[in-house]
Design a protein around this motif. Structure first.
Motif, PDB file in Angstrom:
ATOM      1  N   LEU A  32      38.750  37.522  49.272  1.00  0.00           N
ATOM      2  CA  LEU A  32      37.910  38.201  48.298  1.00  0.00           C
ATOM      3  C   LEU A  32      36.757  37.289  47.894  1.00  0.00           C
ATOM      4  N   ASP A  33      35.536  37.724  48.157  1.00  0.00           N
ATOM      5  CA  ASP A  33      34.335  36.964  47.801  1.00  0.00           C
ATOM      6  C   ASP A  33      33.398  37.874  47.015  1.00  0.00           C
ATOM      7  N   LEU A  34      33.298  37.590  45.721  1.00  0.00           N
ATOM      8  CA  LEU A  34      32.384  38.336  44.845  1.00  0.00           C
ATOM      9  C   LEU A  34      31.380  37.377  44.223  1.00  0.00           C
ATOM     10  N   SER A  35      30.975  36.371  44.956  1.00  0.00           N
ATOM     11  CA  SER A  35      30.114  35.317  44.428  1.00  0.00           C
ATOM     12  C   SER A  35      28.645  35.742  44.362  1.00  0.00           C
ATOM     13  N   PHE A  36      27.903  35.059  43.481  1.00  0.00           N
ATOM     14  CA  PHE A  36      26.450  35.248  43.345  1.00  0.00           C
ATOM     15  C   PHE A  36      26.091  36.706  43.036  1.00  0.00           C
ATOM     16  N   ASN A  37      26.732  37.219  41.992  1.00  0.00           N
ATOM     17  CA  ASN A  37      26.414  38.553  41.490  1.00  0.00           C
ATOM     18  C   ASN A  37      26.151  38.447  39.987  1.00  0.00           C
ATOM     19  N   ARG A  38      26.295  39.554  39.282  1.00  0.00           N
ATOM     20  CA  ARG A  38      26.104  39.565  37.833  1.00  0.00           C
ATOM     21  C   ARG A  38      27.350  40.107  37.136  1.00  0.00           C
ATOM     22  N   LEU A  39      28.494  39.817  37.710  1.00  0.00           N
ATOM     23  CA  LEU A  39      29.748  40.275  37.144  1.00  0.00           C
ATOM     24  C   LEU A  39      30.038  39.530  35.837  1.00  0.00           C
ATOM     25  N   SER A  40      30.649  40.229  34.900  1.00  0.00           N
ATOM     26  CA  SER A  40      30.918  39.629  33.592  1.00  0.00           C
ATOM     27  C   SER A  40      32.333  39.985  33.149  1.00  0.00           C
ATOM     28  N   GLY A  41      32.725  39.406  32.022  1.00  0.00           N
ATOM     29  CA  GLY A  41      34.056  39.674  31.500  1.00  0.00           C
ATOM     30  C   GLY A  41      35.067  38.666  31.996  1.00  0.00           C
ATOM     31  N   SER A  42      36.313  39.015  31.886  1.00  0.00           N
ATOM     32  CA  SER A  42      37.388  38.097  32.238  1.00  0.00           C
ATOM     33  C   SER A  42      37.879  38.334  33.662  1.00  0.00           C
ATOM     34  N   ILE A  43      38.679  37.398  34.139  1.00  0.00           N
ATOM     35  CA  ILE A  43      39.259  37.492  35.479  1.00  0.00           C
ATOM     36  C   ILE A  43      40.574  38.268  35.379  1.00  0.00           C
ATOM     37  N   PRO A  44      40.748  39.327  36.131  1.00  0.00           N
ATOM     38  CA  PRO A  44      41.995  40.102  36.040  1.00  0.00           C
ATOM     39  C   PRO A  44      43.204  39.291  36.504  1.00  0.00           C
ATOM     40  N   LEU A  98      42.166  47.473  53.773  1.00  0.00           N
ATOM     41  CA  LEU A  98      41.132  46.451  53.609  1.00  0.00           C
ATOM     42  C   LEU A  98      41.761  45.060  53.495  1.00  0.00           C
ATOM     43  N   ARG A  99      41.268  44.122  54.330  1.00  0.00           N
ATOM     44  CA  ARG A  99      41.785  42.759  54.341  1.00  0.00           C
ATOM     45  C   ARG A  99      40.732  41.754  53.879  1.00  0.00           C
ATOM     46  N   TYR A 100      39.475  41.995  54.228  1.00  0.00           N
ATOM     47  CA  TYR A 100      38.394  41.082  53.855  1.00  0.00           C
ATOM     48  C   TYR A 100      37.333  41.873  53.092  1.00  0.00           C
ATOM     49  N   LEU A 101      37.095  41.460  51.855  1.00  0.00           N
ATOM     50  CA  LEU A 101      36.105  42.128  51.020  1.00  0.00           C
ATOM     51  C   LEU A 101      35.098  41.096  50.528  1.00  0.00           C
ATOM     52  N   VAL A 102      33.851  41.248  50.959  1.00  0.00           N
ATOM     53  CA  VAL A 102      32.771  40.357  50.553  1.00  0.00           C
ATOM     54  C   VAL A 102      31.633  41.202  49.993  1.00  0.00           C
ATOM     55  N   ILE A 103      31.348  41.022  48.717  1.00  0.00           N
ATOM     56  CA  ILE A 103      30.170  41.608  48.079  1.00  0.00           C
ATOM     57  C   ILE A 103      29.489  40.449  47.368  1.00  0.00           C
ATOM     58  N   SER A 104      28.507  39.848  48.002  1.00  0.00           N
ATOM     59  CA  SER A 104      27.944  38.600  47.493  1.00  0.00           C
ATOM     60  C   SER A 104      26.419  38.605  47.572  1.00  0.00           C
ATOM     61  N   TRP A 105      25.822  37.822  46.669  1.00  0.00           N
ATOM     62  CA  TRP A 105      24.365  37.704  46.615  1.00  0.00           C
ATOM     63  C   TRP A 105      23.711  39.073  46.432  1.00  0.00           C
ATOM     64  N   THR A 106      24.234  39.841  45.484  1.00  0.00           N
ATOM     65  CA  THR A 106      23.645  41.129  45.133  1.00  0.00           C
ATOM     66  C   THR A 106      23.378  41.116  43.628  1.00  0.00           C
ATOM     67  N   ASN A 107      23.059  42.267  43.078  1.00  0.00           N
ATOM     68  CA  ASN A 107      22.882  42.397  41.635  1.00  0.00           C
ATOM     69  C   ASN A 107      23.870  43.395  41.042  1.00  0.00           C
ATOM     70  N   ILE A 108      25.042  43.504  41.671  1.00  0.00           N
ATOM     71  CA  ILE A 108      26.072  44.340  41.074  1.00  0.00           C
ATOM     72  C   ILE A 108      26.505  43.720  39.753  1.00  0.00           C
ATOM     73  N   SER A 109      26.961  44.561  38.845  1.00  0.00           N
ATOM     74  CA  SER A 109      27.332  44.093  37.510  1.00  0.00           C
ATOM     75  C   SER A 109      28.633  44.752  37.078  1.00  0.00           C
ATOM     76  N   GLY A 110      29.011  44.503  35.825  1.00  0.00           N
ATOM     77  CA  GLY A 110      30.266  45.038  35.329  1.00  0.00           C
ATOM     78  C   GLY A 110      31.385  44.029  35.507  1.00  0.00           C
ATOM     79  N   PRO A 111      32.609  44.427  35.263  1.00  0.00           N
ATOM     80  CA  PRO A 111      33.738  43.492  35.359  1.00  0.00           C
ATOM     81  C   PRO A 111      34.217  43.284  36.789  1.00  0.00           C
TER      82      PRO A 111
END
Length: 212
Positions: free
Chosen positions: A141-153, A114-127
């Protein structure tokens, strides 16, 4: 002449079937994992899976290298672990799927190419998962516009080819990892986009860092 036609037809059918059986099975499992009765009508076994909506295959190997589902209002459920069975996948984009919920599954870390991972504008949650650092070929890596929480690894900064990270419009907290100032030289000039609250009590609208 009739006998010759019967001999040629199976060869033509075999030539037309491009999609690898393992990839076809993985995509079918992906489809059936959602609550919708038939979320992808074009994903019909009578058609080659390389011709299915959102699917891209390698011209030489016929293995599935891209899956782009966007936008898809009706799709409902969690990200299925069966995606890990697409072992040659390089590009994955799940965008504007408001009924996509739940955490990012650990099985995604098994897609080593995997080289390009985009999961954006969804309602995924968790860290933001630390296991994403296992994707050693990840460049974007694009994980924008979700409901992710916690710290940045901090481990994200160890990815050798990562040149862009977008974690904006989530509910992240805690400090920006110091490792983000020390990306590997092979990563070039990484661009990092963060927004909302990245440090407790200190909301910011938009921060863009370019590290050299």
């Amino acid at each position: 002449m009739l006998l010759l036609l019967f001999l040629v037809l199976p060869q033509l059918s075999a030539a037309a079937a491009l999609c690898h059986p393992e990839d076809s099975a993985a995509l079918t499992a992906f489809k059936h994992s959602f609550s919708n009765p038939n979320p992808f009508p074009t994903w019909d076994p009578i058609f080659d899976c390389c011709d299915w909506y959102g699917v891209t295959c390698n011209d030489t190997t016929s293995r599935v290298i891209g899956l782009d589902i966007a936008p898809y209002q009706a799709l409902a459920g969690t990200i299925p672990s069966s995606l890990a069975n697409l072992t040659h996948l390089q590009n994955l984009r799940l965008h504007k799927i408001p009924n996509l919920v739940g955490p990012i599954p650990p099985s995604l870390a098994e897609i080593s190419q995997l080289r390009y991972l985009v999961i954006s504008w969804t309602n995924i949650s968790g860290p933001v998962p630390h296991f994403l650092a296992h994707l050693k070929n990840l460049a974007y890596l694009d994980l924008s516009f979700n409901r992710l929480s916690g710290s940045i690894p901090p481990s994200l900064a160890t990815l050798p080819f990562l040149f862009a990270v977008d974690l904006s419009r989530n509910q992240l907290t805690g400090p920006i990892p110091q490792t983000f100032g020390h990306f590997p030289k092979t990563a070039g000039f990484p661009a990092i986009v963060l927004s909302e609250r990245v440090t407790p009590g200190a909301p910011i609208r938009l921060v863009i860092f370019i590290y050299m």
